[in-house]
Design a protein around this motif. Structure first.
Motif, PDB file in Angstrom:
ATOM      1  N   UNK A  29     -44.582 -35.148  69.135  1.00 23.82           N
ATOM      2  CA  UNK A  29     -45.221 -34.678  70.348  1.00 23.82           C
ATOM      3  C   UNK A  29     -44.416 -33.504  70.877  1.00 23.82           C
ATOM      4  N   UNK A  76     -34.339 -47.400  71.440  1.00 28.30           N
ATOM      5  CA  UNK A  76     -34.549 -48.761  71.958  1.00 28.30           C
ATOM      6  C   UNK A  76     -33.215 -49.434  72.235  1.00 28.30           C
ATOM      7  N   UNK A  79     -43.666 -49.014  73.432  1.00 28.49           N
ATOM      8  CA  UNK A  79     -43.308 -48.318  72.198  1.00 28.49           C
ATOM      9  C   UNK A  79     -43.228 -49.274  71.016  1.00 28.49           C
ATOM     10  N   UNK A  80     -42.822 -50.521  71.283  1.00 30.28           N
ATOM     11  CA  UNK A  80     -42.672 -51.479  70.183  1.00 30.28           C
ATOM     12  C   UNK A  80     -44.020 -52.032  69.739  1.00 30.28           C
ATOM     13  N   UNK A  99     -43.201 -33.448  74.770  1.00 28.88           N
ATOM     14  CA  UNK A  99     -42.196 -34.475  75.080  1.00 28.88           C
ATOM     15  C   UNK A  99     -40.926 -34.241  74.271  1.00 28.88           C
ATOM     16  N   UNK A 121     -45.667 -42.863  81.059  1.00 28.85           N
ATOM     17  CA  UNK A 121     -44.892 -41.719  81.558  1.00 28.85           C
ATOM     18  C   UNK A 121     -45.559 -41.092  82.782  1.00 28.85           C
ATOM     19  N   UNK A 128     -38.553 -48.459  82.407  1.00 24.88           N
ATOM     20  CA  UNK A 128     -37.834 -48.368  81.133  1.00 24.88           C
ATOM     21  C   UNK A 128     -38.216 -49.546  80.251  1.00 24.88           C
ATOM     22  N   UNK A 129     -38.252 -50.755  80.860  1.00 26.04           N
ATOM     23  CA  UNK A 129     -38.622 -51.932  80.083  1.00 26.04           C
ATOM     24  C   UNK A 129     -40.082 -51.857  79.652  1.00 26.04           C
ATOM     25  N   UNK A 154     -35.034 -42.214  75.695  1.00 26.73           N
ATOM     26  CA  UNK A 154     -36.221 -42.953  75.234  1.00 26.73           C
ATOM     27  C   UNK A 154     -37.277 -41.977  74.725  1.00 26.73           C
ATOM     28  N   UNK A 155     -37.522 -40.918  75.521  1.00 21.82           N
ATOM     29  CA  UNK A 155     -38.583 -39.981  75.148  1.00 21.82           C
ATOM     30  C   UNK A 155     -38.208 -39.240  73.869  1.00 21.82           C
ATOM     31  N   UNK A 160     -38.895 -41.559  70.978  1.00 21.05           N
ATOM     32  CA  UNK A 160     -40.307 -41.819  70.699  1.00 21.05           C
ATOM     33  C   UNK A 160     -41.009 -40.553  70.206  1.00 21.05           C
ATOM     34  N   UNK A 183     -32.039 -50.642  76.072  1.00 17.26           N
ATOM     35  CA  UNK A 183     -31.622 -52.005  76.405  1.00 17.26           C
ATOM     36  C   UNK A 183     -30.189 -52.005  76.928  1.00 17.26           C
ATOM     37  N   UNK A 213     -31.662 -42.301  81.148  1.00 16.60           N
ATOM     38  CA  UNK A 213     -32.162 -43.040  79.990  1.00 16.60           C
ATOM     39  C   UNK A 213     -33.513 -42.504  79.518  1.00 16.60           C
ATOM     40  N   UNK A 214     -34.274 -41.854  80.423  1.00 18.61           N
ATOM     41  CA  UNK A 214     -35.602 -41.373  80.017  1.00 18.61           C
ATOM     42  C   UNK A 214     -35.522 -40.330  78.926  1.00 18.61           C
ATOM     43  N   UNK A 222     -41.794 -49.100  79.002  1.00 14.79           N
ATOM     44  CA  UNK A 222     -41.844 -48.164  77.874  1.00 14.79           C
ATOM     45  C   UNK A 222     -41.315 -48.831  76.609  1.00 14.79           C
ATOM     46  N   UNK A 223     -40.242 -49.568  76.794  1.00 14.29           N
ATOM     47  CA  UNK A 223     -39.616 -50.326  75.708  1.00 14.29           C
ATOM     48  C   UNK A 223     -40.678 -51.167  74.990  1.00 14.29           C
TER      49      UNK A 223
END
Lengths: 354, 217
Positions: free
Chosen positions: A83, A151, B75-76, A86, B33, B68-69, A135-136, A139, A155, A131-132, B71-72
């Motif tokens: 993407x 991931x 995504x999974x 992103x 998002x 965040x969780x 994550x982005x 992904x 966590x 953290x975004x 999205x977590x």
């Protein structure tokens, strides 16, 4: 000379003052980031009984400049099916909170860009936004390794944020204010008034969670080069990768500065209340012994060195061990110490809660 | 139009646009998002309304942890959009009723306050965090504590629902790993050292030492 500049500055419109203030923070910060990478390679080099980089410029001092030039001229590769929007905005989302958090950091007495009342909350909120980007990035890269890394990182960050938040609750209980400048004021008096002693467990919890939040060794499973290549930024190259790198080091410096502010009194001098008042009136030494930005920078540098030292010392934690440390060790420690601190506050145990 | 009003309309537009995009985009990660964008815009609106505690906590709790969780999980999941859409017409009447009910409540609330005077601006020494704390821990202390206990019960319930020992789980007790001692792992054997034999022909000084120092070559 200095007064003339201050008068000129005071005469400017507010928006210009803010913009100049941002430049005064961000440019030295970026230079500090560049030379932290150099310091890291040197420190780890000496820890490994090597010399580290010493070819570019005198004693290797131009190495970070050379690295930056190299990364600037490299191509930014977009993976197929990634993407695009992103993928390119992820590095920006990582570095923006790392820089924006500096707005409330007081460098000297009254030397914060924004002296807001809820400064500590603002810091906590911004550090949780970093953290975004990770994550982005994971992904949007459309890659299995990157997704796994992101991931893991998500966590880990969410888990350690709780311990970090509780440690900050301890600080604000002791200081009685959310204002970062006020927290430093609350620690003034002498070196014994710093929050390091009454909040010693929270200090360790905060610094350990800080290392975990910045994804540094020994908690760098998000990168995990031996398992998932490089984790969330495996698909990034050139300047896009460099921005992730900058953000990681800016976050390290931020965590070191915050540890210095919250537990070691920021710009407060350790000699306050110990040396006689006459010592601070000596011509040059007096200014050095007195409060000032140099103490803040010195304390920050100590913690920054600890980051590098840990990287050269500790082997990487296994993922389940990281989770256990966060949830079953650090969080109970903070809860117990908040209770102890409540008792100390209730009985006005001095010199901190008198 | 003052600068603050411009900011208000800007963030209001971002909030509405983000909310519309959130329910209309096909990709669930994009939807999550856009929800994050909505939260950030709402936090900015709260900051404009001098409610900085609410604004920052919205970012801290919802953006920094809850989403965040979300999205977590999103995504999974391997989400099949076709199966998700299957019952759309079937559930449509219920959906319309719920939407109408919520719209009525919103309209009732808004029309009740729309005639309210513009509240006065608090001075620069006004601290929203202190004001909230003062009222939460005095006047509303019991509702506050009860809400906290309910949340605690919910946490314990969620943990107890998901805590189950799976027979195929190979996780190791970290306490046991920590308690490992040298005696449990290594057995020192006392052995007489071997006598050095005379080198055979053909194996002169070029032979490998028995501990194999390959690195030196």
């Amino acid at each position: 000379m200095f007064d003339w500049m201050m008068n000129l500055y005071q005469g400017l419109p507010t928006i210009m003052q803010i913009l100049i203030g941002i430049q005064l923070i961000v440019i030295p910060l970026m230079l500090a980031v560049a030379y932290t990478t150099f310091a890291e390679r040197k420190v780890i080099g000496y820890a490994h009984v090597r010399v580290g980089p010493n070819r570019v410029g005198p004693r290797g001092w131009l190495q970070p400049i050379a690295d930056a030039l190299k990364l600037l001229t490299k191509e930014v590769i977009l993976p197929t099916n990634a993407n695009r929007f992103l993928f390119l905005s992820a590095p920006v989302l990582t570095i923006a909170p790392a820089l924006a958090a500096w707005a409330v950091v007081p460098f000297f007495d009254g030397g914060a860009l924004a002296d807001v009342n809820a400064g500590l909350l603002y810091l906590l909120a911004l550090t949780s936004l970093g953290v975004y980007g990770i994550i982005i990035a994971g992904w949007a890269s459309n890659s299995k390794y990157a997704l796994l890394g992101s991931l893991r990182s998500a966590a880990q960050l969410v888990s350690y944020e709780i311990a970090m938040g509780f440690a900050l609750v301890g600080v604000l209980m002791a200081a009685g204010t959310l204002n970062v400048g006020g927290i430093i004021e609350a620690q003034s008096g002498s070196i014994y008034h710093w929050f390091l002693l009454p909040l010693l467990p929270l200090f360790f919890v905060y610094f350990i969670s800080g290392i975990a939040e910045t994804n540094r060794a020994p908690f760098d499973v998000a990168e995990g080069e031996s398992e998932i290549v490089a984790g969330f930024h495996v698909e990034y190259s050139g300047m896009a990768f460099a921005v992730f790198f900058l953000a990681e080091y800016a976050n390290m410096i931020l965590i070191s500065a915050l540890t210095a502010i919250l537990f070691l009194g920021g710009w407060l001098s350790p000699f306050q209340g110990i040396l006689p008042a006459g010592a601070f009136e000596l011509p040059v030494i007096g200014a050095l012994l007195d409060h000032g930005i140099h103490w803040f920078l010195f304390k920050t540098a100590i913690f920054l060195f600890a980051f590098l030292w840990f990287r050269a010392t500790f082997p990487r934690y296994r993922y389940d061990q990281i989770m256990r440390l966060g949830w079953k060790v650090l969080i109970p420690v903070t809860i117990v110490w908040l209770f102890v601190e409540g008792v100390l506050v209730a009985f006005n145990v001095g010199p901190w809660f008198a | 139009m003052t600068f603050e009003l411009v900011l208000f309309y800007l963030f209001g537009a971002i909030l509405l646009g983000g909310a519309l995009a959130m329910i209309s985009v096909r990709n669930p990660v994009h939807a999550a998002l856009f929800l994050v964008l909505c939260f950030v815009a709402a936090a900015a609106l709260w900051l404009l309304a001098e409610a900085e505690f609410l604004g920052i906590v919205l970012v801290l709790v919802y953006v920094g942890a809850v989403m965040v969780l979300f999205l977590f999980v999103v995504m999974m999941l391997d989400i099949n959009l076709a199966t998700l859409r299957e019952g759309f017409t079937e559930y449509l009447p219920v959906g319309i009723v719920v939407a109408l009910a919520m719209a009525t409540v919103l309209v009732l609330v808004i029309t009740r306050y729309i005639t309210m005077d513009v509240p006065e601006r608090a001075g620069p020494e006004y601290a929203n965090t202190e004001a909230l704390g003062a009222i939460l821990y005095t006047e509303y202390v019991y509702p506050f504590e009860i809400a906290a206990v309910i949340l605690l019960v919910a946490i314990i319930a969620a943990i107890s629902l998901t805590m189950r020992k799976r027979p195929d789980n190979k996780s190791i007790d970290p306490g046991k790993q920590m308690a490992v001692s040298r005696e449990g792992r290594v057995r020192m054997v006392s052995m007489p050292s071997e006598k050095k034999k005379a080198p055979r022909r053909g194996e002169g000084s070029g032979t490998r030492s028995p501990d194999g120092d390959d690195e030196s070559k």
